[in-house]
Design an enzyme around this catalytic site. Structure first.
Site: not given
Length: 154
Positions: A67, A71, A88, A117
């Site tokens: 990830e 990104e 939660p 960005e």
């Protein structure tokens, strides 16, 4: 056991379990100082730690590195497990459990994939708004860096 029902078979009256979604976030410490945040392309809007969902068959560590690369375009070296966040309501879309890592990288972050960005910030220059519960995560992180005290569980 009733005739025609195999042991352990699914019963239509049994509800499908609802479980939280496992996710990862990485606090990327840059070689020259500061941490990397991404501005999200998709709802919910705001700035966030690089992260996302753990894919089936993938470890949390591998998901965090994947990830972060997707990104930020950075190759991240994980250095420690920071904390787990499981409130939660931390994600307005559904219940998630985030395993948060601290990693290190060098280079220039570039937003890619679902990040519009990517940029480097220090504690007193954090952008707003921050998505999810990332303001809490970052407050915990900066306190940890100052004091050495990890966040306490509730």
């Amino acid at each position: 056991m009733p005739a025609g029902q195999a042991h352990g078979s699914f019963s239509p009256s049994m509800a499908t379990p609802r479980n939280p979604f496992p996710t990862v976030d990485t606090i990327i410490e840059m070689e020259g100082g500061g941490i990397v945040l991404i501005r999200r392309k998709n709802p919910p809007p705001g700035w966030a730690l690089p992260g996302g969902f753990i894919e089936y068959g993938e470890s949390a560590e591998s998901a965090a590195v994947r990830e972060a690369r997707e990104e930020t375009s950075l190759e991240v070296q994980l250095v420690e497990l920071f904390h787990v966040y499981s409130e939660p309501m931390r994600d307005p879309r559904h219940h998630t459990i985030a395993t948060v890592f601290i990693g290190q990288a060098s280079g220039t972050p570039r937003g890619a994939d679902d990040a519009a960005e990517a940029a480097v910030f220090v504690e007193h220059t954090l952008p707003a708004p921050l998505a999810f519960d990332h303001a809490r995560i970052l407050a915990d992180y900066f306190a940890y860096k100052r004091t050495g005290q990890r966040p306490r569980y509730l």
